[in-house]
Design a protein around this motif. Structure first.
Motif, PDB file in Angstrom:
ATOM      1  N   THR A 139       0.833  -1.209   0.000  1.00  0.00           N
ATOM      2  CA  THR A 139       0.000   0.000   0.000  1.00  0.00           C
ATOM      3  C   THR A 139       0.861   1.250   0.000  1.00  0.00           C
ATOM      4  O   THR A 139       0.586   2.214  -0.738  1.00  0.00           O
ATOM      5  CB  THR A 139      -0.937  -0.002   1.221  1.00  0.00           C
ATOM      6  OG1 THR A 139      -1.776  -1.165   1.175  1.00  0.00           O
ATOM      7  CG2 THR A 139      -1.815   1.239   1.223  1.00  0.00           C
ATOM      8  N   TRP A 140       1.908   1.254   0.812  1.00  0.00           N
ATOM      9  CA  TRP A 140       2.799   2.423   0.847  1.00  0.00           C
ATOM     10  C   TRP A 140       3.399   2.674  -0.523  1.00  0.00           C
ATOM     11  O   TRP A 140       3.457   3.822  -0.988  1.00  0.00           O
ATOM     12  CB  TRP A 140       3.920   2.206   1.871  1.00  0.00           C
ATOM     13  CG  TRP A 140       4.866   3.370   1.914  1.00  0.00           C
ATOM     14  CD1 TRP A 140       4.792   4.469   2.723  1.00  0.00           C
ATOM     15  CD2 TRP A 140       6.027   3.579   1.080  1.00  0.00           C
ATOM     16  NE1 TRP A 140       5.828   5.344   2.456  1.00  0.00           N
ATOM     17  CE2 TRP A 140       6.591   4.821   1.449  1.00  0.00           C
ATOM     18  CE3 TRP A 140       6.625   2.832   0.067  1.00  0.00           C
ATOM     19  CZ2 TRP A 140       7.740   5.332   0.828  1.00  0.00           C
ATOM     20  CZ3 TRP A 140       7.767   3.346  -0.550  1.00  0.00           C
ATOM     21  CH2 TRP A 140       8.308   4.572  -0.168  1.00  0.00           C
ATOM     22  N   ALA A 198       1.731   7.043  -6.525  1.00  0.00           N
ATOM     23  CA  ALA A 198       0.622   7.878  -6.990  1.00  0.00           C
ATOM     24  C   ALA A 198       0.862   9.351  -6.669  1.00  0.00           C
ATOM     25  O   ALA A 198       0.639  10.229  -7.519  1.00  0.00           O
ATOM     26  CB  ALA A 198      -0.680   7.406  -6.351  1.00  0.00           C
ATOM     27  N   GLU A 199       1.315   9.620  -5.465  1.00  0.00           N
ATOM     28  CA  GLU A 199       1.538  11.006  -5.049  1.00  0.00           C
ATOM     29  C   GLU A 199       2.567  11.712  -5.929  1.00  0.00           C
ATOM     30  O   GLU A 199       2.426  12.908  -6.232  1.00  0.00           O
ATOM     31  CB  GLU A 199       1.996  11.038  -3.596  1.00  0.00           C
ATOM     32  CG  GLU A 199       2.251  12.442  -3.056  1.00  0.00           C
ATOM     33  CD  GLU A 199       2.732  12.438  -1.622  1.00  0.00           C
ATOM     34  OE1 GLU A 199       2.981  13.526  -1.073  1.00  0.00           O
ATOM     35  OE2 GLU A 199       2.883  11.333  -1.045  1.00  0.00           O
ATOM     36  N   LEU A 203       0.721   4.189  -2.950  1.00  0.00           N
ATOM     37  CA  LEU A 203       0.347   5.562  -2.614  1.00  0.00           C
ATOM     38  C   LEU A 203       1.497   6.535  -2.835  1.00  0.00           C
ATOM     39  O   LEU A 203       1.295   7.666  -3.289  1.00  0.00           O
ATOM     40  CB  LEU A 203      -0.141   5.629  -1.167  1.00  0.00           C
ATOM     41  CG  LEU A 203      -1.476   4.933  -0.886  1.00  0.00           C
ATOM     42  CD1 LEU A 203      -1.783   4.942   0.611  1.00  0.00           C
ATOM     43  CD2 LEU A 203      -2.604   5.611  -1.662  1.00  0.00           C
ATOM     44  N   ASP A 204       2.711   6.119  -2.503  1.00  0.00           N
ATOM     45  CA  ASP A 204       3.870   6.975  -2.736  1.00  0.00           C
ATOM     46  C   ASP A 204       4.072   7.207  -4.226  1.00  0.00           C
ATOM     47  O   ASP A 204       4.345   8.339  -4.664  1.00  0.00           O
ATOM     48  CB  ASP A 204       5.116   6.328  -2.127  1.00  0.00           C
ATOM     49  CG  ASP A 204       6.367   7.165  -2.319  1.00  0.00           C
ATOM     50  OD1 ASP A 204       6.481   8.223  -1.659  1.00  0.00           O
ATOM     51  OD2 ASP A 204       7.238   6.779  -3.131  1.00  0.00           O
ATOM     52  N   THR A 249      -5.536  10.712  -7.132  1.00  0.00           N
ATOM     53  CA  THR A 249      -5.448   9.330  -6.660  1.00  0.00           C
ATOM     54  C   THR A 249      -6.793   8.919  -6.082  1.00  0.00           C
ATOM     55  O   THR A 249      -7.310   9.565  -5.172  1.00  0.00           O
ATOM     56  CB  THR A 249      -4.365   9.170  -5.572  1.00  0.00           C
ATOM     57  OG1 THR A 249      -3.103   9.578  -6.095  1.00  0.00           O
ATOM     58  CG2 THR A 249      -4.280   7.722  -5.107  1.00  0.00           C
ATOM     59  N   ILE A 275      -6.508   3.016  -7.253  1.00  0.00           N
ATOM     60  CA  ILE A 275      -5.872   1.978  -6.439  1.00  0.00           C
ATOM     61  C   ILE A 275      -6.967   1.200  -5.715  1.00  0.00           C
ATOM     62  O   ILE A 275      -7.729   1.770  -4.932  1.00  0.00           O
ATOM     63  CB  ILE A 275      -4.896   2.580  -5.414  1.00  0.00           C
ATOM     64  CG1 ILE A 275      -3.792   3.370  -6.118  1.00  0.00           C
ATOM     65  CG2 ILE A 275      -4.281   1.479  -4.554  1.00  0.00           C
ATOM     66  CD1 ILE A 275      -2.856   4.089  -5.157  1.00  0.00           C
ATOM     67  N   ASP A 285      -7.321  -1.665  -3.067  1.00  0.00           N
ATOM     68  CA  ASP A 285      -6.539  -2.399  -2.076  1.00  0.00           C
ATOM     69  C   ASP A 285      -7.339  -3.592  -1.554  1.00  0.00           C
ATOM     70  O   ASP A 285      -8.570  -3.571  -1.503  1.00  0.00           O
ATOM     71  CB  ASP A 285      -6.181  -1.464  -0.917  1.00  0.00           C
ATOM     72  CG  ASP A 285      -4.949  -1.923  -0.153  1.00  0.00           C
ATOM     73  OD1 ASP A 285      -4.524  -3.083  -0.340  1.00  0.00           O
ATOM     74  OD2 ASP A 285      -4.410  -1.131   0.638  1.00  0.00           O
ATOM     75  N   TYR A 328      -8.250   6.076  -4.059  1.00  0.00           N
ATOM     76  CA  TYR A 328      -7.863   4.912  -3.254  1.00  0.00           C
ATOM     77  C   TYR A 328      -9.099   4.319  -2.595  1.00  0.00           C
ATOM     78  O   TYR A 328      -9.821   4.998  -1.861  1.00  0.00           O
ATOM     79  CB  TYR A 328      -6.840   5.309  -2.190  1.00  0.00           C
ATOM     80  CG  TYR A 328      -6.502   4.175  -1.237  1.00  0.00           C
ATOM     81  CD1 TYR A 328      -5.577   3.198  -1.590  1.00  0.00           C
ATOM     82  CD2 TYR A 328      -7.132   4.078   0.008  1.00  0.00           C
ATOM     83  CE1 TYR A 328      -5.270   2.156  -0.731  1.00  0.00           C
ATOM     84  CE2 TYR A 328      -6.829   3.032   0.877  1.00  0.00           C
ATOM     85  CZ  TYR A 328      -5.899   2.075   0.505  1.00  0.00           C
ATOM     86  OH  TYR A 328      -5.618   1.046   1.354  1.00  0.00           O
TER      87      TYR A 328
END
Length: 218
Positions: free
Chosen positions: A32-33, A39-40, A36-37, A46, A90, A92, A48
């Motif tokens: 997940t990290w 995507a940022e 998200l990283d 994003t 995303i 999850d 999620y």
């Protein structure tokens, strides 16, 4: 923090023939990290959604839907626009909705312009997710070089890399991996994960035991 897997995600983004990206791996490997990283740093929007906690989404996706209807629902639920190239969707914990593989494959076929990352805890079933419809990446815990990056030991990392690439021995103070792990700043962070025989479980049910390396006795 930096993961080497980010380079693979960047190449996936640039690929005009991309399929949905599937990140698979055990718990706490940084799936997940990483998503998200990435995507940022690479997208304007994003979206999620966690299928383990966003129950309305999981319930909706459990029933066969036309790809266009599903994309509109996800966009509306997330409250953000899903735009080609500049938005990343995303999803999850997709293991909560096994039926999702068919929908994602259909979206990939009908709407390849949308960028989608799906995260699966554990290993996916090859019968549901195959390499013809998905770009699959398996995540593992930090390797030693990434561990050094995470502890801001960039000079040490470069020194080890230099010796490795030239096949020359390290200096005496760095010859033992235990010595490296015992350096100030690493003593309480280095952990080795060791498997146990299949079918057996540890007290916490993970199937893994941990052994600290180079830690101070308390």
């Amino acid at each position: 923090m930096r993961r080497k897997y980010t380079d693979s995600l960047i190449q996936w983004k640039k690929n005009p023939h991309r399929h949905p990206l599937l990140l698979q791996g055990l718990r706490q490997t940084g799936k997940t990290w990483l998503a998200l990283d990435f995507a940022e740093k690479n997208y304007k929007n994003t979206l999620y959604l966690n299928l383990e906690t966003d129950k309305p989404v999981a319930d909706y996706l459990s029933v066969p839907r036309p790809p266009q209807d599903a994309l509109l629902f996800l966009e509306t639920y997330a409250g953000k626009p899903l735009l080609p190239s500049v938005s990343l969707l995303i999803l999850d914990n997709i293991q909560c909705v096994p039926e999702l593989s068919t929908l994602l494959a259909a979206i990939s076929l009908d709407y390849p312009q949308y960028h989608i990352i799906a995260i699966h805890r554990g290993l996916v079933s090859p019968e549901l997710y195959n390499k013809n419809d998905f770009h699959i990446i398996s995540l593992y815990p930090l390797d030693f070089e990434e561990f050094l990056w995470a502890n801001a030991e960039y000079a040490l990392s470069r020194e080890i890399r230099r010796h490795f690439s030239t096949l020359t021995p390290l200096g005496k103070e760095l010859q033992s991996p235990v010595t490296v792990l015992s350096l100030p700043g690493h003593r309480r962070n280095a952990t080795v994960y060791t498997g146990i025989p299949q079918g057996e479980k540890t007290a916490d049910g993970t199937g893994y035991t941990t052994e600290a390396i180079g830690t101070d006795p308390e």
